[in-house]
Design a protein around this motif. Structure first.
Motif, PDB file in Angstrom:
ATOM      1  N   ALA A   1     -31.771   7.721  -7.878  1.00  0.00           N
ATOM      2  CA  ALA A   1     -33.245   7.783  -8.141  1.00  0.00           C
ATOM      3  C   ALA A   1     -33.371   8.329  -9.773  1.00  0.00           C
ATOM      4  O   ALA A   1     -32.403   9.041 -10.367  1.00  0.00           O
ATOM      5  CB  ALA A   1     -33.703   8.668  -7.494  1.00  0.00           C
ATOM      6  N   TRP A   2     -34.431   7.678 -10.220  1.00  0.00           N
ATOM      7  CA  TRP A   2     -35.034   8.152 -11.446  1.00  0.00           C
ATOM      8  C   TRP A   2     -35.650   9.446 -11.067  1.00  0.00           C
ATOM      9  O   TRP A   2     -36.593   9.367 -10.400  1.00  0.00           O
ATOM     10  CB  TRP A   2     -35.814   7.083 -12.228  1.00  0.00           C
ATOM     11  N   TYR A   3     -35.789  10.453 -11.980  1.00  0.00           N
ATOM     12  CA  TYR A   3     -36.381  11.512 -12.046  1.00  0.00           C
ATOM     13  C   TYR A   3     -37.518  11.442 -13.084  1.00  0.00           C
ATOM     14  O   TYR A   3     -37.027  11.436 -14.136  1.00  0.00           O
ATOM     15  CB  TYR A   3     -35.834  12.929 -11.758  1.00  0.00           C
ATOM     16  N   THR A   4     -38.785  11.708 -12.844  1.00  0.00           N
ATOM     17  CA  THR A   4     -39.780  11.772 -14.122  1.00  0.00           C
ATOM     18  C   THR A   4     -40.260  12.941 -14.146  1.00  0.00           C
ATOM     19  O   THR A   4     -40.431  13.673 -13.287  1.00  0.00           O
ATOM     20  CB  THR A   4     -40.861  10.597 -13.687  1.00  0.00           C
TER      21      THR A   4
ATOM     22  N   LYS B   1     -24.950  13.364 -12.063  1.00  0.00           N
ATOM     23  CA  LYS B   1     -24.647  13.179 -13.548  1.00  0.00           C
ATOM     24  C   LYS B   1     -25.371  12.113 -14.089  1.00  0.00           C
ATOM     25  O   LYS B   1     -25.836  11.263 -13.385  1.00  0.00           O
ATOM     26  CB  LYS B   1     -23.018  12.914 -13.583  1.00  0.00           C
ATOM     27  N   VAL B   2     -25.968  12.437 -15.169  1.00  0.00           N
ATOM     28  CA  VAL B   2     -26.679  11.486 -15.624  1.00  0.00           C
ATOM     29  C   VAL B   2     -26.228  10.216 -16.013  1.00  0.00           C
ATOM     30  O   VAL B   2     -25.144   9.971 -16.832  1.00  0.00           O
ATOM     31  CB  VAL B   2     -27.442  12.142 -17.083  1.00  0.00           C
ATOM     32  N   LYS B   3     -27.040   9.107 -15.813  1.00  0.00           N
ATOM     33  CA  LYS B   3     -26.467   7.612 -15.707  1.00  0.00           C
ATOM     34  C   LYS B   3     -27.303   7.084 -17.226  1.00  0.00           C
ATOM     35  O   LYS B   3     -26.865   6.516 -17.798  1.00  0.00           O
ATOM     36  CB  LYS B   3     -26.695   6.947 -14.500  1.00  0.00           C
TER      37      LYS B   3
ATOM     38  N   ARG C   1     -38.454  11.821 -20.898  1.00  0.00           N
ATOM     39  CA  ARG C   1     -39.547  11.163 -19.985  1.00  0.00           C
ATOM     40  C   ARG C   1     -38.711  11.093 -18.588  1.00  0.00           C
ATOM     41  O   ARG C   1     -39.667  11.335 -17.578  1.00  0.00           O
ATOM     42  CB  ARG C   1     -40.095   9.933 -20.379  1.00  0.00           C
ATOM     43  N   ALA C   2     -37.682  10.556 -18.422  1.00  0.00           N
ATOM     44  CA  ALA C   2     -37.248  10.411 -16.979  1.00  0.00           C
ATOM     45  C   ALA C   2     -35.887  10.373 -17.194  1.00  0.00           C
ATOM     46  O   ALA C   2     -34.919  10.174 -18.358  1.00  0.00           O
ATOM     47  CB  ALA C   2     -37.507   8.955 -16.542  1.00  0.00           C
ATOM     48  N   LEU C   3     -34.936  10.746 -16.187  1.00  0.00           N
ATOM     49  CA  LEU C   3     -33.332  10.762 -16.019  1.00  0.00           C
ATOM     50  C   LEU C   3     -33.052  10.011 -14.848  1.00  0.00           C
ATOM     51  O   LEU C   3     -33.761  10.536 -13.861  1.00  0.00           O
ATOM     52  CB  LEU C   3     -32.712  12.116 -16.314  1.00  0.00           C
ATOM     53  N   GLN C   4     -32.051   9.163 -14.769  1.00  0.00           N
ATOM     54  CA  GLN C   4     -31.341   8.592 -13.476  1.00  0.00           C
ATOM     55  C   GLN C   4     -29.949   9.497 -13.400  1.00  0.00           C
ATOM     56  O   GLN C   4     -29.262   9.424 -14.499  1.00  0.00           O
ATOM     57  CB  GLN C   4     -31.408   7.317 -13.732  1.00  0.00           C
ATOM     58  N   PHE C   5     -29.825   9.996 -12.244  1.00  0.00           N
ATOM     59  CA  PHE C   5     -28.702  10.488 -11.830  1.00  0.00           C
ATOM     60  C   PHE C   5     -27.765   9.776 -10.927  1.00  0.00           C
ATOM     61  O   PHE C   5     -28.353   8.743 -10.291  1.00  0.00           O
ATOM     62  CB  PHE C   5     -28.880  11.920 -11.051  1.00  0.00           C
TER      63      PHE C   5
ATOM     64  N   CYS D   1     -35.772   3.639  -6.730  1.00  0.00           N
ATOM     65  CA  CYS D   1     -36.486   4.741  -6.470  1.00  0.00           C
ATOM     66  C   CYS D   1     -36.550   5.570  -7.539  1.00  0.00           C
ATOM     67  O   CYS D   1     -35.878   5.665  -8.680  1.00  0.00           O
ATOM     68  CB  CYS D   1     -35.584   5.515  -5.304  1.00  0.00           C
ATOM     69  N   PHE D   2     -37.822   6.027  -7.640  1.00  0.00           N
ATOM     70  CA  PHE D   2     -38.305   7.300  -8.539  1.00  0.00           C
ATOM     71  C   PHE D   2     -38.749   8.332  -7.711  1.00  0.00           C
ATOM     72  O   PHE D   2     -39.306   8.412  -6.693  1.00  0.00           O
ATOM     73  CB  PHE D   2     -38.901   6.903  -9.745  1.00  0.00           C
ATOM     74  N   ILE D   3     -38.313   9.749  -8.209  1.00  0.00           N
ATOM     75  CA  ILE D   3     -39.143  11.003  -7.555  1.00  0.00           C
ATOM     76  C   ILE D   3     -39.501  11.737  -8.655  1.00  0.00           C
ATOM     77  O   ILE D   3     -39.014  11.794  -9.699  1.00  0.00           O
ATOM     78  CB  ILE D   3     -37.930  11.712  -6.787  1.00  0.00           C
TER      79      ILE D   3
END
Length: 284
Positions: free
Chosen positions: A251-254, A271-273, A262-266, A206-208
């Motif tokens: 999800a990734w957040y773009t 917490k950042v993964k 550019r993007a972070l996945q929590f 998933c990305f949001i």
């Protein structure tokens, strides 16, 4: 150019411009003692922001998410007030990807403020023409209405030169629009009355794209809304809803505006993964 693969979707960040805005405006009522820990600031209290479109490639289709600062659309006073240091390389970056504007299948506009919509049109003599001729442009019906009929607050960010030449291409939707299987545009309001986000789900991936509900990684706190938000309480509630949803999904957040990531996945606790960092150029 940085890329991210999420299920069937490939995201590539294009260069749409850079500006420096007052950090206090970008973090609203949050004290500087708090927000400066979350996002770097300069001595004059400004912070660096990108306006970088996303090239989203999915199932053989090419989509552009927002369109950047454009070129030759901003006068000297606006360049000074908005701290514009670089304008758009959108068409050049598409060429690097082996694409032209005619190869794009649709433009997905989260909202139509000038720093997102100026790349829809370009100068042609004494008038303007579409950058993406004949390509449909999707945005919420609420946003499209305000673009053409701005109020006393929004008139400085909704520009006729960004919509008049493309009005026949705009296809407004109400509430929610499925662009492709698993990919939706969802009207949230908040930042603007017609603001939307993008949500993509492919099995467990998933990305949001929160757009200006969370313009940078420094805005992860659900209570931190922008002074630029027309409806900040709506922003807070929608942000809480979609951050909770994304945390559960991993999800990734773009980002469109972030100058560092550019993007972070929590994870499920927020917490950042994983991270996708933005590459810095020698001239920066």
């Amino acid at each position: 150019m940085e890329q991210l693969q999420v299920g069937r979707a490939t995201i590539t960040w294009l260069r749409g411009g850079v500006n420096f805005l007052d950090g206090g405006a970008m973090f609203g009522v949050v004290p500087k003692a708090l927000w400066k820990r979350a996002y770097p600031n300069h001595e004059d209290n400004t912070i660096e922001l990108r306006t970088d479109p996303l090239l989203l490639q999915l199932d053989g289709k090419n989509y552009i998410v927002d369109t950047g600062m454009g070129n030759d659309k901003i006068n000297a006073k606006q360049i000074r007030n908005f701290g514009v240091k670089e304008q758009s390389f959108l068409e050049e970056d598409l060429h690097t990807c082996g694409l032209t504007p005619e190869d794009i299948d649709a433009i997905l506009m989260t909202h139509l403020h000038f720093d997102h919509a100026s790349g829809l049109t370009k100068v042609n003599g004494d008038s303007y023409e579409p950058v993406f001729p004949g390509i449909p442009i999707y945005t919420s019906d609420v946003e499209w209405n305000e673009m053409r009929h701005p109020n006393i607050r929004s008139i400085n960010t909704y520009w006729e030169k960004n919509w008049k030449a493309v009005e026949d291409l705009v296809q407004p939707y109400t509430n929610e629009f499925e662009v492709a299987p698993g990919l939706k545009m969802i009207h949230t309001g908040g930042h603007s009355d017609g603001h939307s986000i993008l949500v993509f789900e492919d099995e467990d991936e998933c990305f949001i794209h929160m757009a200006d509900l969370m313009p940078t990684h420094g805005h992860q706190n659900k209570l931190w809304a922008l002074a630029y938000d027309d409806y900040p309480v709506t922003s807070v509630h929608e942000k809480e809803k979609w951050m909770n949803y994304g945390y559960e999904k991993g999800a990734w957040y773009t980002f469109y505006h972030d100058a560092y990531y550019r993007a972070l996945q929590f994870d499920c606790e927020g917490k950042v993964k994983h991270t996708i960092e933005r590459k810095r150029y020698a001239y920066e």
